[in-house]
Scaffold this motif. Structure first.
Motif, PDB file in Angstrom:
ATOM      1  N   SER A  82       0.813  -1.216   0.000  1.00 28.35           N
ATOM      2  CA  SER A  82       0.000   0.000   0.000  1.00 28.35           C
ATOM      3  C   SER A  82       0.849   1.270   0.000  1.00 28.35           C
ATOM      4  O   SER A  82       0.462   2.279  -0.553  1.00 28.35           O
ATOM      5  CB  SER A  82      -0.934  -0.015   1.205  1.00 28.35           C
ATOM      6  N   SER A  83       2.023   1.269   0.621  1.00 26.27           N
ATOM      7  CA  SER A  83       2.838   2.478   0.670  1.00 26.27           C
ATOM      8  C   SER A  83       3.418   2.830  -0.694  1.00 26.27           C
ATOM      9  O   SER A  83       3.499   3.992  -1.056  1.00 26.27           O
ATOM     10  CB  SER A  83       3.980   2.305   1.686  1.00 26.27           C
ATOM     11  N   SER A  84       3.809   1.843  -1.481  1.00 25.49           N
ATOM     12  CA  SER A  84       4.370   2.132  -2.801  1.00 25.49           C
ATOM     13  C   SER A  84       3.286   2.470  -3.816  1.00 25.49           C
ATOM     14  O   SER A  84       3.568   3.093  -4.821  1.00 25.49           O
ATOM     15  CB  SER A  84       5.216   0.948  -3.287  1.00 25.49           C
ATOM     16  N   SER A  85       2.018   2.041  -3.589  1.00 25.02           N
ATOM     17  CA  SER A  85       0.961   2.361  -4.546  1.00 25.02           C
ATOM     18  C   SER A  85       0.636   3.849  -4.525  1.00 25.02           C
ATOM     19  O   SER A  85       0.335   4.427  -5.548  1.00 25.02           O
ATOM     20  CB  SER A  85      -0.293   1.529  -4.253  1.00 25.02           C
ATOM     21  N   SER A  86       0.684   4.494  -3.359  1.00 23.62           N
ATOM     22  CA  SER A  86       0.420   5.929  -3.294  1.00 23.62           C
ATOM     23  C   SER A  86       1.524   6.718  -3.985  1.00 23.62           C
ATOM     24  O   SER A  86       1.262   7.740  -4.608  1.00 23.62           O
ATOM     25  CB  SER A  86       0.253   6.381  -1.846  1.00 23.62           C
ATOM     26  N   VAL A  87       2.748   6.234  -3.905  1.00 23.07           N
ATOM     27  CA  VAL A  87       3.857   6.894  -4.584  1.00 23.07           C
ATOM     28  C   VAL A  87       3.702   6.764  -6.096  1.00 23.07           C
ATOM     29  O   VAL A  87       3.926   7.715  -6.835  1.00 23.07           O
ATOM     30  CB  VAL A  87       5.210   6.286  -4.116  1.00 23.07           C
ATOM     31  N   GLU A  90       1.046   9.182  -7.424  1.00 23.41           N
ATOM     32  CA  GLU A  90       1.534  10.550  -7.526  1.00 23.41           C
ATOM     33  C   GLU A  90       2.450  10.718  -8.732  1.00 23.41           C
ATOM     34  O   GLU A  90       2.445  11.751  -9.377  1.00 23.41           O
ATOM     35  CB  GLU A  90       2.274  10.932  -6.246  1.00 23.41           C
ATOM     36  N   ALA A  91       3.230   9.685  -9.046  1.00 22.98           N
ATOM     37  CA  ALA A  91       4.155   9.777 -10.165  1.00 22.98           C
ATOM     38  C   ALA A  91       3.399   9.748 -11.493  1.00 22.98           C
ATOM     39  O   ALA A  91       3.872  10.290 -12.481  1.00 22.98           O
ATOM     40  CB  ALA A  91       5.162   8.636 -10.116  1.00 22.98           C
ATOM     41  N   GLU A  92       2.208   9.122 -11.535  1.00 22.94           N
ATOM     42  CA  GLU A  92       1.471   8.996 -12.775  1.00 22.94           C
ATOM     43  C   GLU A  92       0.525  10.164 -13.012  1.00 22.94           C
ATOM     44  O   GLU A  92      -0.231  10.151 -13.957  1.00 22.94           O
ATOM     45  CB  GLU A  92       0.692   7.682 -12.789  1.00 22.94           C
ATOM     46  N   ARG A  93       0.527  11.166 -12.165  1.00 22.15           N
ATOM     47  CA  ARG A  93      -0.330  12.335 -12.355  1.00 22.15           C
ATOM     48  C   ARG A  93       0.554  13.550 -12.618  1.00 22.15           C
ATOM     49  O   ARG A  93       1.695  13.608 -12.193  1.00 22.15           O
ATOM     50  CB  ARG A  93      -1.199  12.558 -11.120  1.00 22.15           C
ATOM     51  N   PRO A 114      -4.277  12.650 -14.772  1.00 25.54           N
ATOM     52  CA  PRO A 114      -3.367  11.530 -15.029  1.00 25.54           C
ATOM     53  C   PRO A 114      -2.500  11.802 -16.257  1.00 25.54           C
ATOM     54  O   PRO A 114      -2.910  12.509 -17.177  1.00 25.54           O
ATOM     55  CB  PRO A 114      -4.310  10.350 -15.290  1.00 25.54           C
ATOM     56  N   LYS A 115      -1.308  11.227 -16.249  1.00 17.31           N
ATOM     57  CA  LYS A 115      -0.430  11.366 -17.411  1.00 17.31           C
ATOM     58  C   LYS A 115      -1.062  10.657 -18.595  1.00 17.31           C
ATOM     59  O   LYS A 115      -1.663   9.607 -18.454  1.00 17.31           O
ATOM     60  CB  LYS A 115       0.946  10.777 -17.117  1.00 17.31           C
ATOM     61  N   ILE A 142       4.023  19.587 -27.854  1.00 17.25           N
ATOM     62  CA  ILE A 142       2.753  19.397 -27.153  1.00 17.25           C
ATOM     63  C   ILE A 142       2.775  18.094 -26.362  1.00 17.25           C
ATOM     64  O   ILE A 142       2.340  18.038 -25.214  1.00 17.25           O
ATOM     65  CB  ILE A 142       1.579  19.419 -28.160  1.00 17.25           C
ATOM     66  N   ALA A 143       3.298  17.027 -26.984  1.00 18.00           N
ATOM     67  CA  ALA A 143       3.375  15.735 -26.305  1.00 18.00           C
ATOM     68  C   ALA A 143       4.255  15.826 -25.061  1.00 18.00           C
ATOM     69  O   ALA A 143       3.941  15.253 -24.015  1.00 18.00           O
ATOM     70  CB  ALA A 143       3.905  14.671 -27.253  1.00 18.00           C
ATOM     71  N   GLN A 144       5.351  16.568 -25.151  1.00 14.39           N
ATOM     72  CA  GLN A 144       6.252  16.712 -24.000  1.00 14.39           C
ATOM     73  C   GLN A 144       5.616  17.583 -22.917  1.00 14.39           C
ATOM     74  O   GLN A 144       5.701  17.257 -21.739  1.00 14.39           O
ATOM     75  CB  GLN A 144       7.576  17.322 -24.464  1.00 14.39           C
ATOM     76  N   ASP A 145       4.959  18.669 -23.292  1.00 10.15           N
ATOM     77  CA  ASP A 145       4.361  19.568 -22.310  1.00 10.15           C
ATOM     78  C   ASP A 145       3.235  18.908 -21.521  1.00 10.15           C
ATOM     79  O   ASP A 145       3.102  19.115 -20.320  1.00 10.15           O
ATOM     80  CB  ASP A 145       3.816  20.830 -22.996  1.00 10.15           C
ATOM     81  N   PHE A 146       2.412  18.116 -22.191  1.00  6.32           N
ATOM     82  CA  PHE A 146       1.234  17.544 -21.549  1.00  6.32           C
ATOM     83  C   PHE A 146       1.394  16.069 -21.199  1.00  6.32           C
ATOM     84  O   PHE A 146       0.415  15.399 -20.872  1.00  6.32           O
ATOM     85  CB  PHE A 146       0.005  17.736 -22.447  1.00  6.32           C
ATOM     86  N   SER A 147       2.596  15.514 -21.291  1.00  3.15           N
ATOM     87  CA  SER A 147       2.892  14.110 -20.973  1.00  3.15           C
ATOM     88  C   SER A 147       1.989  13.170 -21.766  1.00  3.15           C
ATOM     89  O   SER A 147       1.318  12.308 -21.211  1.00  3.15           O
ATOM     90  CB  SER A 147       2.729  13.847 -19.475  1.00  3.15           C
ATOM     91  N   LEU A 148       1.978  13.344 -23.082  1.00  2.13           N
ATOM     92  CA  LEU A 148       1.145  12.535 -23.968  1.00  2.13           C
ATOM     93  C   LEU A 148       2.013  11.646 -24.836  1.00  2.13           C
ATOM     94  O   LEU A 148       3.216  11.884 -25.000  1.00  2.13           O
ATOM     95  CB  LEU A 148       0.292  13.431 -24.871  1.00  2.13           C
ATOM     96  N   ASP A 149       1.385  10.639 -25.432  1.00  2.00           N
ATOM     97  CA  ASP A 149       2.055   9.785 -26.396  1.00  2.00           C
ATOM     98  C   ASP A 149       2.140  10.554 -27.718  1.00  2.00           C
ATOM     99  O   ASP A 149       1.183  11.206 -28.127  1.00  2.00           O
ATOM    100  CB  ASP A 149       1.262   8.490 -26.573  1.00  2.00           C
ATOM    101  N   LEU A 150       3.275  10.487 -28.398  1.00  2.20           N
ATOM    102  CA  LEU A 150       3.483  11.248 -29.630  1.00  2.20           C
ATOM    103  C   LEU A 150       2.497  10.821 -30.718  1.00  2.20           C
ATOM    104  O   LEU A 150       1.960  11.655 -31.437  1.00  2.20           O
ATOM    105  CB  LEU A 150       4.927  11.087 -30.121  1.00  2.20           C
ATOM    106  N   LYS A 151       2.220   9.521 -30.815  1.00  3.85           N
ATOM    107  CA  LYS A 151       1.293   9.019 -31.838  1.00  3.85           C
ATOM    108  C   LYS A 151      -0.116   9.581 -31.600  1.00  3.85           C
ATOM    109  O   LYS A 151      -0.785  10.022 -32.531  1.00  3.85           O
ATOM    110  CB  LYS A 151       1.267   7.489 -31.786  1.00  3.85           C
ATOM    111  N   ASP A 152      -0.552   9.606 -30.327  1.00  5.12           N
ATOM    112  CA  ASP A 152      -1.875  10.138 -30.001  1.00  5.12           C
ATOM    113  C   ASP A 152      -1.939  11.639 -30.260  1.00  5.12           C
ATOM    114  O   ASP A 152      -2.956  12.157 -30.723  1.00  5.12           O
ATOM    115  CB  ASP A 152      -2.223   9.857 -28.538  1.00  5.12           C
TER     116      ASP A 152
END
Length: 181
Positions: A82-87, A90-93, A114-115, A142-152
């Motif tokens: 449970s402690s690593s899931s909260s980390v 946070e990393a995925e947002r 979310p990223k 844009i992909a780098q600024d908004f943490s998006l996939d380049l293809k999307d």
């Protein structure tokens, strides 16, 4: 008036026509398919069938014993402590880059997303900036600024055009128009 005439012709000589139809010879019914009667409980065939169903077939039984199935719960394998899931959450947002001012339709103001996802305000901002300045606001940026996939991001910029308005003129000049009163 027409219904009376039709009714007279329809009911004319009705009794004679009915007797003529009834006295006609009826068509023969098609013969039924010859079916084997179900075996009775005392017959020898029924006894043999019941015995063959209840017999153990050794080769099939040995094949069945050789089958081994091992199953694990996929959720248990994916969830760490449970402690690593909260980390990891946070990393995925990522923090919100752009939002519209004011309270929109009573919705709660977002602080992070979310990223790999965009809010509507961020998507419209990215699309409009790319449409105004395609050389500086590239899909990679844009992909780098908004943490998006380049293809999307490339697909979003290619297929989603919210600010393109096309006016279709009427085909002829003699089109009737609604007059404002």
């Amino acid at each position: 008036m027409g219904a009376r005439v039709v009714r007279m012709f329809r009911n004319f000589n009705l009794e004679n026509r009915v007797h003529r139809e009834i006295s006609k010879e009826k068509p023969r019914v098609a013969p039924r398919h010859a079916a084997n009667p179900p075996p009775s409980a005392g017959s020898s065939e029924a006894v043999e069938t019941a015995e063959s169903v209840n017999l153990k077939h050794d080769p099939l039984l040995s094949l069945l014993r050789s089958v081994y199935v091992e199953s694990t719960d996929p959720e248990a394998a994916k969830q760490p402590s449970s402690s690593s899931s909260s980390v990891s959450e946070e990393a995925e947002r990522r923090p919100l880059k752009f939002s519209l001012p004011g309270d929109l339709h009573g919705l709660v103001e977002l602080t992070d997303v979310p990223k790999g996802k965009l809010t509507i305000a961020e998507a419209l901002k990215a699309l409009s900036s790319h449409q105004r300045e395609p050389q500086t606001c590239t899909p990679e940026k844009i992909a780098q600024d908004f943490s998006l996939d380049l293809k999307d991001t490339k697909a979003l910029l290619e297929f989603f055009m919210p600010f393109q308005v096309q006016m279709i003129p009427p085909k002829t000049e003699n089109v009737k128009k609604i007059k404002a009163s």
